[in-house]
Design a protein around this motif. Structure first.
Motif, PDB file in Angstrom:
ATOM      1  N   UNK A   3      -8.544  11.726   0.959  1.00  0.00           N
ATOM      2  CA  UNK A   3      -7.356  10.909   1.239  1.00  0.00           C
ATOM      3  C   UNK A   3      -7.446   9.636   0.409  1.00  0.00           C
ATOM      4  N   UNK A   4      -6.281   9.128  -0.025  1.00  0.00           N
ATOM      5  CA  UNK A   4      -6.242   7.926  -0.872  1.00  0.00           C
ATOM      6  C   UNK A   4      -5.307   6.882  -0.261  1.00  0.00           C
ATOM      7  N   UNK A   5      -5.734   5.627  -0.365  1.00  0.00           N
ATOM      8  CA  UNK A   5      -4.885   4.485  -0.030  1.00  0.00           C
ATOM      9  C   UNK A   5      -4.902   3.560  -1.238  1.00  0.00           C
ATOM     10  N   UNK A   6      -3.766   3.472  -1.935  1.00  0.00           N
ATOM     11  CA  UNK A   6      -3.651   2.651  -3.136  1.00  0.00           C
ATOM     12  C   UNK A   6      -3.111   1.276  -2.760  1.00  0.00           C
ATOM     13  N   UNK A   7      -3.678   0.236  -3.403  1.00  0.00           N
ATOM     14  CA  UNK A   7      -3.330  -1.139  -3.055  1.00  0.00           C
ATOM     15  C   UNK A   7      -2.872  -1.914  -4.281  1.00  0.00           C
ATOM     16  N   UNK A   8      -1.841  -2.736  -4.082  1.00  0.00           N
ATOM     17  CA  UNK A   8      -1.388  -3.687  -5.093  1.00  0.00           C
ATOM     18  C   UNK A   8      -1.508  -5.077  -4.479  1.00  0.00           C
ATOM     19  N   UNK A   9      -2.638  -5.780  -4.711  1.00  0.00           N
ATOM     20  CA  UNK A   9      -2.854  -7.085  -4.063  1.00  0.00           C
ATOM     21  C   UNK A   9      -1.744  -8.080  -4.398  1.00  0.00           C
ATOM     22  N   UNK A  10      -1.383  -8.910  -3.434  1.00  0.00           N
ATOM     23  CA  UNK A  10      -0.333  -9.923  -3.606  1.00  0.00           C
ATOM     24  C   UNK A  10       0.184 -10.382  -2.264  1.00  0.00           C
ATOM     25  N   UNK A  11       1.260 -11.123  -2.297  1.00  0.00           N
ATOM     26  CA  UNK A  11       1.833 -11.648  -1.063  1.00  0.00           C
ATOM     27  C   UNK A  11       2.498 -10.525  -0.272  1.00  0.00           C
ATOM     28  N   UNK A  12       2.387 -10.609   1.050  1.00  0.00           N
ATOM     29  CA  UNK A  12       2.993  -9.618   1.931  1.00  0.00           C
ATOM     30  C   UNK A  12       3.911 -10.327   2.911  1.00  0.00           C
ATOM     31  N   UNK A  13       4.924  -9.614   3.442  1.00  0.00           N
ATOM     32  CA  UNK A  13       5.819 -10.256   4.409  1.00  0.00           C
ATOM     33  C   UNK A  13       5.107 -10.552   5.725  1.00  0.00           C
ATOM     34  N   UNK A  14       5.715 -11.399   6.520  1.00  0.00           N
ATOM     35  CA  UNK A  14       5.163 -11.711   7.833  1.00  0.00           C
ATOM     36  C   UNK A  14       5.300 -10.496   8.731  1.00  0.00           C
ATOM     37  N   UNK A  15       4.193 -10.001   9.223  1.00  0.00           N
ATOM     38  CA  UNK A  15       4.173  -8.799  10.042  1.00  0.00           C
ATOM     39  C   UNK A  15       4.129  -9.222  11.508  1.00  0.00           C
ATOM     40  N   UNK A  16       5.314  -9.394  12.098  1.00  0.00           N
ATOM     41  CA  UNK A  16       5.433  -9.901  13.463  1.00  0.00           C
ATOM     42  C   UNK A  16       4.792  -8.925  14.435  1.00  0.00           C
ATOM     43  N   UNK A  46       0.831  -1.197   0.000  1.00  0.00           N
ATOM     44  CA  UNK A  46       0.000   0.000   0.000  1.00  0.00           C
ATOM     45  C   UNK A  46       0.873   1.258   0.000  1.00  0.00           C
ATOM     46  N   UNK A  47       0.311   2.318  -0.578  1.00  0.00           N
ATOM     47  CA  UNK A  47       0.830   3.679  -0.430  1.00  0.00           C
ATOM     48  C   UNK A  47      -0.354   4.561  -0.080  1.00  0.00           C
ATOM     49  N   UNK A  48      -0.119   5.550   0.737  1.00  0.00           N
ATOM     50  CA  UNK A  48      -1.238   6.408   1.146  1.00  0.00           C
ATOM     51  C   UNK A  48      -0.847   7.871   1.073  1.00  0.00           C
ATOM     52  N   UNK A  49      -1.840   8.693   0.780  1.00  0.00           N
ATOM     53  CA  UNK A  49      -1.709  10.147   0.708  1.00  0.00           C
ATOM     54  C   UNK A  49      -2.859  10.738   1.491  1.00  0.00           C
ATOM     55  N   UNK A  50      -2.532  11.454   2.563  1.00  0.00           N
ATOM     56  CA  UNK A  50      -3.573  11.974   3.447  1.00  0.00           C
ATOM     57  C   UNK A  50      -3.347  13.478   3.653  1.00  0.00           C
ATOM     58  N   UNK A  51      -3.984  14.340   2.828  1.00  0.00           N
ATOM     59  CA  UNK A  51      -3.939  15.785   3.089  1.00  0.00           C
ATOM     60  C   UNK A  51      -4.949  16.121   4.185  1.00  0.00           C
ATOM     61  N   UNK A  52      -4.534  15.891   5.417  1.00  0.00           N
ATOM     62  CA  UNK A  52      -5.465  15.985   6.532  1.00  0.00           C
ATOM     63  C   UNK A  52      -5.762  17.415   6.930  1.00  0.00           C
ATOM     64  N   UNK A  53      -4.718  18.263   6.962  1.00  0.00           N
ATOM     65  CA  UNK A  53      -4.889  19.650   7.372  1.00  0.00           C
ATOM     66  C   UNK A  53      -3.643  20.415   6.961  1.00  0.00           C
ATOM     67  N   UNK A  54      -3.644  21.708   7.267  1.00  0.00           N
ATOM     68  CA  UNK A  54      -2.465  22.512   6.948  1.00  0.00           C
ATOM     69  C   UNK A  54      -1.258  22.102   7.778  1.00  0.00           C
ATOM     70  N   UNK A  55      -1.487  21.350   8.869  1.00  0.00           N
ATOM     71  CA  UNK A  55      -0.399  20.916   9.741  1.00  0.00           C
ATOM     72  C   UNK A  55      -0.121  19.424   9.634  1.00  0.00           C
ATOM     73  N   UNK A  56      -0.817  18.738   8.759  1.00  0.00           N
ATOM     74  CA  UNK A  56      -0.624  17.288   8.645  1.00  0.00           C
ATOM     75  C   UNK A  56      -0.908  16.838   7.224  1.00  0.00           C
ATOM     76  N   UNK A  57       0.150  16.798   6.408  1.00  0.00           N
ATOM     77  CA  UNK A  57       0.068  16.251   5.060  1.00  0.00           C
ATOM     78  C   UNK A  57       0.905  14.976   5.056  1.00  0.00           C
ATOM     79  N   UNK A  58       0.229  13.848   5.207  1.00  0.00           N
ATOM     80  CA  UNK A  58       0.893  12.581   5.477  1.00  0.00           C
ATOM     81  C   UNK A  58       1.113  11.775   4.202  1.00  0.00           C
ATOM     82  N   UNK A  59       2.263  11.104   4.125  1.00  0.00           N
ATOM     83  CA  UNK A  59       2.580  10.161   3.057  1.00  0.00           C
ATOM     84  C   UNK A  59       3.112   8.894   3.717  1.00  0.00           C
TER      85      UNK A  59
END
Length: 523
Positions: A504-517, A353-366
């Protein structure tokens, strides 16, 4: 006797001599004519004989007086020099008079061309002028779009906005330039709810028209919001109904010509709530606005030029919801893909996944990372564009909640989060990255049970990274959510509006993912 009666040749010759004085062979008069015999010279002044006599006297004088020739030469030299000086003075005088005449003619022409014609004095608007001002906003709404050039300030403080306004879709798209643009230099798009920008500090100060197809990345909510009152005023220039003409008052102050049209300049109340003080409108006979001058809070005096012939179709960026479509109910095939979406996501297992969140003037998250629909877990590395010097935040979400930890100084902020995830140090609680939590939670919930709740409808078709998708929107009490579903039934993007009004956008590329311990301990 006959012979004695005829005159002889000698007699004829004597008669010729008596008929008049004989001419000298050199073509001049006899010696007496030039005064050589001691008698006064005969003839009128200026005749050839007189000139030659004067010349002979000078020659004789020079022969008897050695200094006489030099004196005569000096006299002639002085006379020549005097004549030359006189000629130069005449030439200079004539040249000066000619230049004066030319300059006078030029000044006369310039004065005649630029001399402002006498205009009638300012007066109260007539009823016809009030009617034109009353329908001005409806005319803008009917014309849909116009080219836009806004000038703020002057000199080194000048800021220019060059682009377009779409009143029908409520969108402004401009390039911000000029020496006073500051941090806003670059591209900007705005709706009545939110302003987003794509800063470009390296852009040249001179304003230029923005590209019709805007860049897809780099958009954020700017910290500087001084353009917001101006944009509010521009959006207020359109309406679905005319203003009551009887409530309008103002003055006619002059005439002008704009965009090839004769216009009247009317002075009246400002439009909307973004402007204040006296406002001047340049209106043509059809009630179309060509220019506006007003005062805007925090900006000062502002001039707005409208090009009524420049009306391209504009495309909003993804942060403003993307291009509009024609919403409709789902077809049978689209509804089948919608109903089987949760099962297909569980079968896919997870996605990068990649995400883009223009939440506010104080929080533009990538952010980048992975999520697993199988375990219900997400692991992301998140940066804040407004805090470029701060370390990246690692975010983990599972069924127990959300925890965070700051990445190490050696972490690559541009790549995916480090693997394996840190085992300790995770903390719960409020954080500046909280704005991405609803987006990640909605993406994980899409694979649970029967999937998203609500009544879906198709907004439009689109294309994401070369993949054809249907954009399906669901409205619930929690707000709107858009699911970008490809023709195989997999989720490719999830969108929802932030509190600031941007998407806000969350883009997904379906497939195998690593083990998230899972962390051993979270505090």
């Amino acid at each position: 006797m006959e012979n004695s009666s005829r005159p002889t040749s000698g007699a004829r010759s004597d008669n010729r001599h008596r008929a008049g004085p004989r001419r000298h062979r050199a073509g001049i008069g006899p010696p007496a004519g030039i005064g050589l015999d001691g008698s006064p010279a005969a003839g009128l002044p200026g005749r050839a004989g007189t000139r030659r006599a004067a010349l002979s006297h000078r020659l004789l004088a020079s022969a008897t007086d050695p200094t006489g020739a030099d004196a005569a030469d000096d006299d002639h030299a002085g006379a020549d020099e005097a004549r030359q000086r006189s000629a130069r003075r005449r030439r200079l005088t004539l040249t000066g008079l000619a230049l004066t005449a030319v300059l006078s003619a030029v000044m006369l022409v310039v004065t005649l061309v630029t001399w402002p014609p006498d205009e009638p004095a300012a007066r109260d608007m007539t009823s016809a002028e009030r009617d034109r001002l009353a329908v001005m906003r409806v005319t803008n709404q009917r014309d849909l779009r116009a080219g836009l050039h806004v000038t703020i300030g002057t000199g080194t403080n000048r800021t220019d906005l060059l682009g377009w306004v779409d009143w029908a879709r409520q969108l402004v798209y401009v390039d911000v330039g000029g020496p006073g643009a500051g941090a806003l230099r670059g591209l900007a798009q705005a709706s009545p709810a939110v302003l987003v920008s794509r800063p470009d500090p390296t852009a040249v100060p001179a304003p230029a028209m923005p590209p019709l197809i805007p860049p897809v990345d780099g958009w954020r909510i700017p910290a500087e919001q001084r353009l917001t009152p101006l944009l509010t005023m521009i959006f207020a220039l359109s309406a679905e109904r005319p203003d009551p003409a009887d409530d309008l008052s103002g003055r006619w102050v002059g005439r002008d010509r704009r965009n090839g049209e004769d216009v009247d300049i009317l002075e009246a109340a400002p439009p909307g709530t973004g402007a204040a003080g006296t406002t001047r409108y340049w209106l043509d006979s059809a009630g179309r606005l060509h220019r506006l001058e007003t005062t805007v809070a925090a900006l000062g005096r502002v001039t707005v030029h409208l090009n009524r012939a420049d009306r391209p179709t504009l495309r909003p960026v993804d942060a403003l919801g993307g291009r509009p479509g024609l919403p409709r109910a789902l077809t049978t095939a689209e509804r089948d893909r919608w109903l089987h979406l949760p099962a297909r996501l569980r079968a896919a297992g997870g996605a990068a996944v990649t995400l883009t969140v223009p939440a506010s003037a104080d929080a533009n998250l990538r952010g980048t990372g992975w999520l697993s629909w199988t375990s219900g877990t997400a692991y992301l590395g998140v940066t804040d564009l407004d805090s470029p010097d701060s370390p990246r935040t690692l975010v983990r979400r599972d069924r127990t909640g959300v925890t965070r930890i700051d990445a190490s100084a050696s972490d690559d902020q541009a790549g995916p989060p480090p693997l394996p995830p840190p085992a300790t140090g995770w903390r719960a609680g409020a954080h500046r990255t909280d704005a991405l939590d609803p987006l990640v939670a909605r993406a994980l919930r899409a694979a649970r049970g029967g999937g998203p709740t609500g009544n879906p409808h198709r907004v439009r078709g689109d294309n994401l990274a070369g993949t054809v998708v249907d954009v399906v929107e669901v409205g619930t009490g929690a707000g709107r959510t858009r699911y970008w579903i490809d023709r195989s039934g997999l989720l490719r993007r999830l969108e929802l509006p932030s509190k600031a009004g941007a998407w806000a956008q969350l883009d997904l590329t379906p497939g195998r993912v690593p083990s998230l311990t899972r962390p051993t301990k979270a505090r």
